[in-house]
Design a protein around this motif. Sequence first.
Motif, short mmCIF file in Angstrom:
data_model
loop_
_atom_site.label_atom_id
_atom_site.label_comp_id
_atom_site.label_asym_id
_atom_site.label_seq_id
_atom_site.Cartn_x
_atom_site.Cartn_y
_atom_site.Cartn_z
N SER A 275 44.82 15.18 35.84
CA SER A 275 45.59 15.94 34.74
C SER A 275 46.98 15.26 34.31
O SER A 275 47.87 15.12 35.28
CB SER A 275 45.96 17.28 35.34
N ARG A 276 47.26 15.18 32.98
CA ARG A 276 48.40 14.71 32.60
C ARG A 276 48.99 15.62 31.47
O ARG A 276 48.37 16.03 30.58
CB ARG A 276 48.11 13.30 31.79
N PRO A 277 49.95 16.41 31.84
CA PRO A 277 50.94 16.51 32.92
C PRO A 277 50.04 17.09 34.08
O PRO A 277 49.28 17.87 34.02
CB PRO A 277 52.07 17.02 32.60
N PRO A 278 50.60 17.10 35.32
CA PRO A 278 49.88 17.82 36.60
C PRO A 278 50.10 19.16 36.35
O PRO A 278 51.02 19.56 35.77
CB PRO A 278 50.69 17.13 37.63
N THR A 279 48.97 20.04 36.80
CA THR A 279 48.87 21.34 36.62
C THR A 279 49.00 21.96 38.03
O THR A 279 48.86 23.16 38.05
CB THR A 279 47.70 21.91 35.97
N ALA A 280 49.40 21.19 38.95
CA ALA A 280 49.21 21.92 40.30
C ALA A 280 50.32 21.15 41.16
O ALA A 280 50.62 20.05 41.02
CB ALA A 280 47.78 21.96 41.00
N ASP A 281 50.63 21.72 42.42
CA ASP A 281 51.74 21.25 43.20
C ASP A 281 51.61 21.66 44.49
O ASP A 281 50.39 22.03 45.18
CB ASP A 281 53.01 21.37 42.67
N LEU A 282 52.56 21.31 45.43
CA LEU A 282 52.36 21.78 47.04
C LEU A 282 51.87 23.47 47.01
O LEU A 282 51.03 23.59 48.05
CB LEU A 282 53.76 21.56 47.60
#
Length: 260
Positions: free
Chosen positions: A47-54
Motif C-alpha cells: 500500500s502506498r501510502p501505508p494504511t496500517a501501523d503497530l
Amino acid sequence: MADSKKPTLVIVPGGWHAPSTYSKLTAALEAAGYEVRIPALLSVSNSRPPTADLNTDTEVVKDFVTELVNEGHNIVVILHSYSGQVGSNALTGLGVEERSKAGKVGGVAHLVYMCASASLEGVSMIDKVKEFGHMELMPLAFDFAEDGSGVVAAPKVTMIGEGVPEEEAEAYINTFLRWNGKCMYQPISRAAWREIPLSYIYTTNDMTIPLVYQKSMVEAIEKEGCHVDTYELQTGHCPNLTATDGVVDIIKKVIAKVQA
C-alpha cells in the motif's frame, strides 16, 4: 500446560515478511508434528501510502490469537524481528495462567522472541537504535520513501547473510512486501512478557537487530524480574531460513519445558 497434546504454534511475521516468507520453517515444524498458524500483518503490504501501523497489527494479532485460545488451543507464539513489538503489545491477558484464573481454557503458554524486539512499555524500535548511536546507519540498511513505506536496502547482506544457496535467498526476498517504517517509531503500551513465560533466540551474526541490541533487551527484561530462557544460533536475522533445523530444535526444547 497440563496435558501432553502438542501446542499450536503461531508465527507472527516481522517487517517486510508475509506468511509465505516462513514456508521453510512452517514445513519443518509441520514435519515435526506441529500445527502452525500465521497471521498477515496489515502494515506489511504494498500500500502506498501505508494504511496500517503497530496499532493495527496489534489488533490483528490479538483477534487472531483470541479466536484460537477461545477454541481451546494452547499456543506457543514465535515472534520474529518487528513482531516482538506486536506480540508484546497484543497478547496481554491471553496467557494460560491469566485465562485459567478467569475459568477459561486455552491460552498462550510461551513466547519465543526470535531475534525480535523485546521492549519495555513506552519503548519503540528506533529507541534502541538511538541508544547505541546508530541512527546514521539507517539509510544504509533501509530505503524509506516519503510516504513512510520502505524496503530493505541490501537484504541478502543485512537480512540473510550466509547459509543458503543464492536461488533460495532470491526466492525468500521475492516474498517481501513494503512495510510501514513508521512502526519503528511507535512505542508499545503493554508487555505480554510480564504475564507469559518467554525465551529469546540470539542470532550472533545479525546485522538488522545486532546481538548487542538483543542482549540489552533481555537484560532489561530480567531487571524487571522476569526470567528469560536464552538460546543461540550462529546465523543472521532470518534463522527461519538460514538455520531452520536449529530453530525447530529450540522450539522442541521450549515445548518440552512448557509441557513438563
